[in-house]
Design a protein around this motif. Structure first.
Motif, PDB file in Angstrom:
ATOM      1  N   PRO A   1      40.480  39.105  71.109  1.00  0.00           N
ATOM      2  CA  PRO A   1      40.771  38.155  72.206  1.00  0.00           C
ATOM      3  C   PRO A   1      42.007  37.319  71.869  1.00  0.00           C
ATOM      4  N   MET A   2      42.907  37.237  72.838  1.00  0.00           N
ATOM      5  CA  MET A   2      44.157  36.511  72.585  1.00  0.00           C
ATOM      6  C   MET A   2      43.908  35.015  72.676  1.00  0.00           C
ATOM      7  N   ALA A   3      44.734  34.240  71.972  1.00  0.00           N
ATOM      8  CA  ALA A   3      44.655  32.781  72.098  1.00  0.00           C
ATOM      9  C   ALA A   3      44.928  32.439  73.563  1.00  0.00           C
TER      10      ALA A   3
ATOM     11  N   LEU B   1      43.666  42.482  75.461  1.00  0.00           N
ATOM     12  CA  LEU B   1      44.473  43.475  76.161  1.00  0.00           C
ATOM     13  C   LEU B   1      43.819  44.831  75.935  1.00  0.00           C
ATOM     14  N   VAL B   2      43.678  45.602  77.007  1.00  0.00           N
ATOM     15  CA  VAL B   2      43.078  46.943  76.912  1.00  0.00           C
ATOM     16  C   VAL B   2      44.157  47.947  77.307  1.00  0.00           C
TER      17      VAL B   2
ATOM     18  N   PRO C   1      48.715  52.468  64.678  1.00  0.00           N
ATOM     19  CA  PRO C   1      50.123  52.048  64.662  1.00  0.00           C
ATOM     20  C   PRO C   1      50.874  52.427  65.938  1.00  0.00           C
ATOM     21  N   TRP C   2      50.490  53.553  66.519  1.00  0.00           N
ATOM     22  CA  TRP C   2      51.129  54.014  67.755  1.00  0.00           C
ATOM     23  C   TRP C   2      50.956  52.957  68.866  1.00  0.00           C
ATOM     24  N   ILE C   3      49.699  52.518  68.996  1.00  0.00           N
ATOM     25  CA  ILE C   3      49.395  51.543  70.055  1.00  0.00           C
ATOM     26  C   ILE C   3      49.999  50.182  69.729  1.00  0.00           C
TER      27      ILE C   3
ATOM     28  N   ARG D   1      45.643  43.013  65.936  1.00  0.00           N
ATOM     29  CA  ARG D   1      44.392  43.626  65.465  1.00  0.00           C
ATOM     30  C   ARG D   1      43.685  44.275  66.649  1.00  0.00           C
ATOM     31  N   LEU D   2      43.083  45.421  66.406  1.00  0.00           N
ATOM     32  CA  LEU D   2      42.331  46.085  67.473  1.00  0.00           C
ATOM     33  C   LEU D   2      40.843  45.923  67.209  1.00  0.00           C
TER      34      LEU D   2
END
Ligand SMILES: Cc1cc2nc3c(=O)[nH]c(=O)nc-3n(C[C@H](O)[C@H](O)[C@H](O)COP(=O)(O)OP(=O)(O)OC[C@H]3O[C@@H](n4cnc5c(N)ncnc54)[C@H](O)[C@@H]3O)c2cc1C
Length: 433
Positions: A271-273, A305-306, A323-325, A340-341
């Motif tokens: 989750p983003m800030a 972000l998805v 790394p690709w994403i 981070r995913l």
């Protein structure tokens, strides 16, 4: 089904959706012999929407799902609700299928997203539905020509769409990598697994029967009925729907040879800030751009972000995808510094050489809507309503998707690897036009 028994079912893909969906309805394995009007093989959005629409009309429907509701593509996708095809604009569809079938298909596509969100609202399905629109941004300035043409073709058919310039799409998405966009108001995004499970619950409440852990093993014609057997039971019905799309196995061998399957990955960030989340897709729309090599973006309710990608080389994909994403995310949204995913998962997409979904007749009173080519959420749900019409006598060549003959392809599994590798060529084309 007891908790212990439910543990023995194949687990859902370890996705963001499985981690955040409300609990599914209680379902059980089929342990008896049943009679029904329609037996439906496959508990994704197509089969479950069909069961719901049939039950609404008093048609008895039984769904047989090998694993869990939403186990296939329906629970693993990106949750974009898109009322168009990846390949197949209105004029081309009319040219291919003629004015009647072509325009019928175009109207079916156009209304599919509204139908989906209307159904979600009607049954109060808790699936984080956001109907703020879907955009197709131009990844190169030259792609605006295609989008202008697409815009003209859809608005001539009463789709509520806009053509956005570079500034307008930047304001909606919070990235300035695009040159403009086609924007379609009826689109949006959902938690797709929650939607599939919600459809199962609504269908059951309307009187449909949904069995999980119940793979269809054989299908036979007995007199004027179909008999479908599972490990511990059977269903006899006047009509049969096979709604297994990319998860089609050997049940109807010819069907499995009509499509190739490619593996597509989906990921979600941490989750983003709050300030970053507010700057990334501030309009909360969903988007997938003009690249042939899919490049989708959306957020979830917690500000993750998805996005997703397909890798051309099917080797060590789990480790190569990260790394690709991360690079893609950095290109589009450099403000996301924490890349981070939280979740990485994948699913199979059913592709066909002409990239068009279709309906196959698989015998008298037996039908299979199949090959959504990566756009089956709104289409599958809208198809469910069409299948209820079909169960009430609408001919299979008068449905929203065209009826096509089954054309088994030789060497299908090799073709799947080739289709995956064709991405290399797609990427070259994406750089060129
Ligand atoms: C990673 C990914 C991203 C995607 N993104 C999008 C998107 O954003 N928007 C969009 O519109 N589409 C998207 N798609 C495509 C979309 O998910 C599918 O087109 C759609 O879910 C098809 O639904 P369905 O019900 O027809 O099939 P599925 O959901 O695949 O369901 C088929 C079911 O049949 C069951 N089954 C198979 N064989 C048997 C048997 N013998 N007996 C009983 N059950 C059986 C399987 O277990 C499975 O649950 C994506 C797909 C993937 C994989």
């Amino acid at each position: 089904m007891s908790d212990a028994a439910s543990q023995s079912l194949p687990a859902h893909a370890p996705s963001l959706w499985a981690a955040t969906a409300p609990p599914p309805p209680q379902t059980a394995e089929l342990l008896e012999s049943l009679k029904a009007d329609v037996v439906i093989v496959g508990g994704g959005v197509t089969g479950l929407s069909a069961a719901l629409h049939m039950a609404e009309r008093g048609i008895s429907a039984v769904v047989l799902e090998a694993a869990r509701a939403g186990f296939g593509g329906s629970g693993r996708n990106s949750g974009h609700i898109i009322p168009t095809l990846a390949a197949g604009d209105p004029d081309a569809l009319v040219a291919k299928f003629g004015p009647d079938a072509g325009e019928r298909m175009v109207a079916f596509l156009r209304d599919s997203a509204s139908l989906t969100f209307d159904l979600i609202r009607k049954y109060g399905i808790d699936c984080d539905a956001v109907q703020n629109g879907w955009a197709q941004p131009a990844h190169r300035a030259s792609r605006m020509k295609l989008l202008e043409k697409r815009y003209g073709e859809w608005t001539r058919r009463q789709a509520r769409a806009e053509l956005l310039d570079a500034g307008e799409i930047a304001a909606k998405l919070g990235t300035d990598i695009y040159h403009g966009a086609l924007f379609i108001e009826s689109g949006g995004h959902v938690n797709p697994l929650a939607l599939a499970q919600g459809l199962a619950k609504a269908a059951m409440e309307q009187g449909a029967k949904v069995f999980t852990g119940s793979p269809a093993l054989t299908v036979t014609r007995e007199g004027s009925a179909w008999r479908v057997t599972t490990p511990q039971g059977q269903v006899t019905a006047d009509r049969l729907v096979v709604a297994t799309n990319a998860y089609t196995g050997a049940l109807i061998p010819a069907l499995a040879k009509t499509l190739v399957r490619i593996i597509n990955y989906q990921v979600s960030t941490h989750p983003m800030a709050a300030d970053i989340a507010a700057s990334v897709i501030p309009s909360d729309i969903s988007s997938s751009d003009t690249r042939r090599d899919l490049y989708p973006f959306r957020k979830d309710r917690a500000g993750r972000l998805v996005t997703g990608a397909t890798l051309a080389l099917p080797l060590n994909m789990d480790s190569r995808i990260r790394p690709w994403i991360a690079e893609r995310i950095g290109n589009a949204f450099p403000q996301i510094r924490d890349r981070r995913l939280d979740y990485v998962w994948n699913g199979r997409i059913a592709m066909t050489p002409n990239r068009l979904p279709r309906v196959h007749s698989i015998g008298p009173g037996a039908i299979s809507p199949i090959a959504y080519n990566g756009r089956g959420m709104a289409l599958g749900i809208a198809m469910g309503k069409e299948l209820a019409d079909w169960a009430q006598g609408k001919p299979d060549d008068a449905l929203g998707l065209p009826k096509m003959e089954i054309e088994p392809m030789p060497f299908v599994s090799s073709l799947g690897r080739l289709a995956q590798a064709a991405l290399v060529r797609y990427r070259q084309l994406d750089q060129r036009d």
